[in-house]
Write a protein that holds these residues in place. Structure first.
Motif, PDB file in Angstrom:
ATOM      1  N   UNK A 141      21.763 -23.286  -2.321  1.00  0.00           N
ATOM      2  CA  UNK A 141      21.968 -22.498  -3.525  1.00  0.00           C
ATOM      3  C   UNK A 141      23.475 -22.370  -3.791  1.00  0.00           C
ATOM      4  N   UNK A 142      23.861 -22.338  -5.056  1.00  0.00           N
ATOM      5  CA  UNK A 142      25.282 -22.176  -5.372  1.00  0.00           C
ATOM      6  C   UNK A 142      25.821 -20.854  -4.818  1.00  0.00           C
ATOM      7  N   UNK A 143      27.032 -20.879  -4.356  1.00  0.00           N
ATOM      8  CA  UNK A 143      27.737 -19.689  -3.858  1.00  0.00           C
ATOM      9  C   UNK A 143      27.032 -19.013  -2.684  1.00  0.00           C
ATOM     10  N   UNK A 144      26.242 -19.754  -1.923  1.00  0.00           N
ATOM     11  CA  UNK A 144      25.596 -19.224  -0.718  1.00  0.00           C
ATOM     12  C   UNK A 144      25.737 -20.278   0.381  1.00  0.00           C
ATOM     13  N   UNK A 145      25.899 -19.803   1.603  1.00  0.00           N
ATOM     14  CA  UNK A 145      26.030 -20.753   2.714  1.00  0.00           C
ATOM     15  C   UNK A 145      24.776 -20.762   3.577  1.00  0.00           C
ATOM     16  N   UNK A 164      24.581 -26.608  -7.498  1.00  0.00           N
ATOM     17  CA  UNK A 164      23.257 -26.398  -8.072  1.00  0.00           C
ATOM     18  C   UNK A 164      22.248 -26.221  -6.942  1.00  0.00           C
ATOM     19  N   UNK A 165      21.071 -25.774  -7.287  1.00  0.00           N
ATOM     20  CA  UNK A 165      20.006 -25.625  -6.295  1.00  0.00           C
ATOM     21  C   UNK A 165      19.515 -27.021  -5.910  1.00  0.00           C
ATOM     22  N   UNK A 191      35.919 -25.005   5.807  1.00  0.00           N
ATOM     23  CA  UNK A 191      35.772 -24.276   7.069  1.00  0.00           C
ATOM     24  C   UNK A 191      34.735 -24.976   7.906  1.00  0.00           C
ATOM     25  N   UNK A 192      33.693 -24.235   8.273  1.00  0.00           N
ATOM     26  CA  UNK A 192      32.617 -24.841   9.073  1.00  0.00           C
ATOM     27  C   UNK A 192      31.379 -25.126   8.227  1.00  0.00           C
ATOM     28  N   UNK A 193      31.553 -25.119   6.911  1.00  0.00           N
ATOM     29  CA  UNK A 193      30.453 -25.380   5.986  1.00  0.00           C
ATOM     30  C   UNK A 193      30.760 -26.637   5.178  1.00  0.00           C
ATOM     31  N   UNK A 194      29.718 -27.230   4.637  1.00  0.00           N
ATOM     32  CA  UNK A 194      29.881 -28.422   3.827  1.00  0.00           C
ATOM     33  C   UNK A 194      29.579 -28.128   2.384  1.00  0.00           C
ATOM     34  N   UNK A 195      30.349 -28.744   1.510  1.00  0.00           N
ATOM     35  CA  UNK A 195      30.072 -28.713   0.073  1.00  0.00           C
ATOM     36  C   UNK A 195      29.396 -30.035  -0.225  1.00  0.00           C
ATOM     37  N   UNK A 196      28.176 -29.959  -0.801  1.00  0.00           N
ATOM     38  CA  UNK A 196      27.381 -31.163  -1.029  1.00  0.00           C
ATOM     39  C   UNK A 196      26.895 -31.245  -2.462  1.00  0.00           C
ATOM     40  N   UNK A 197      26.430 -32.433  -2.838  1.00  0.00           N
ATOM     41  CA  UNK A 197      25.753 -32.615  -4.127  1.00  0.00           C
ATOM     42  C   UNK A 197      24.561 -33.514  -3.907  1.00  0.00           C
TER      43      UNK A 197
END
Length: 145
Positions: free
Chosen positions: A101-105, A122-123, A137-143
């Motif tokens: 979900x956008x803006x959630x990790x 996007x979802x 950081x320790x999270x990934x930004x994906x599409x």
């Protein structure tokens, strides 16, 4: 009944080797080998045993240590620990494990054999293919792929 010190050393050495064989990792093979060799020398050539004991112990310890290390490397070869630099994840493909979900990790993706926290613009539902844009950081930004 009197037991000779040489036999006692051999018996204790054998017990240590049996312990090492049954429970590998205690590293008692080296002292066990030293005791067996020193015990045999005490029995076979007692006139040299006391005078040369320190030299015999050092030489036997070195040789048996080297043999033990070689043996353990063969039965349990070292392997590189599993680690991934997040810098190399950009562009990698993966699959969504938990909905993103956008803006959630709280979303999760599997990239290779590792699971990462992920977010996106996007979802993206579980089971969809993704591509990693960058790490944050320790999270990934994906599409979605």
């Amino acid at each position: 009944m009197e037991i000779d010190i040489g036999w006692l050393m051999i018996i204790v050495g054998l017990v240590l080797l049996i312990i090492e064989a049954s429970q590998p990792g205690f590293f008692v093979a080296v002292p066990g080998t030293i005791l067996i060799v020193l015990g045999a020398i005490v029995l076979l050539i007692p006139e040299y045993a006391q005078e040369w004991a320190p030299v015999i112990v050092v030489i036997t310890a070195l040789i048996s240590s080297i043999i033990t290390i070689i043996f353990y490397r063969r039965i349990a070869p070292g392997h590189r620990p599993l680690s991934t630099s997040m810098d190399i994840l950009a562009g990698k493909e993966g699959i969504v494990v938990d909905t993103i979900r956008p803006d959630a990790i709280s979303g999760k993706v599997r990239v290779g054999n590792q699971i990462w926290s992920a977010t996106g613009d996007s979802v993206i539902e579980a089971g969809k293919k993704i591509v990693v844009i960058r790490s944050e950081g320790v999270h990934l930004k994906v599409k979605e792929f």
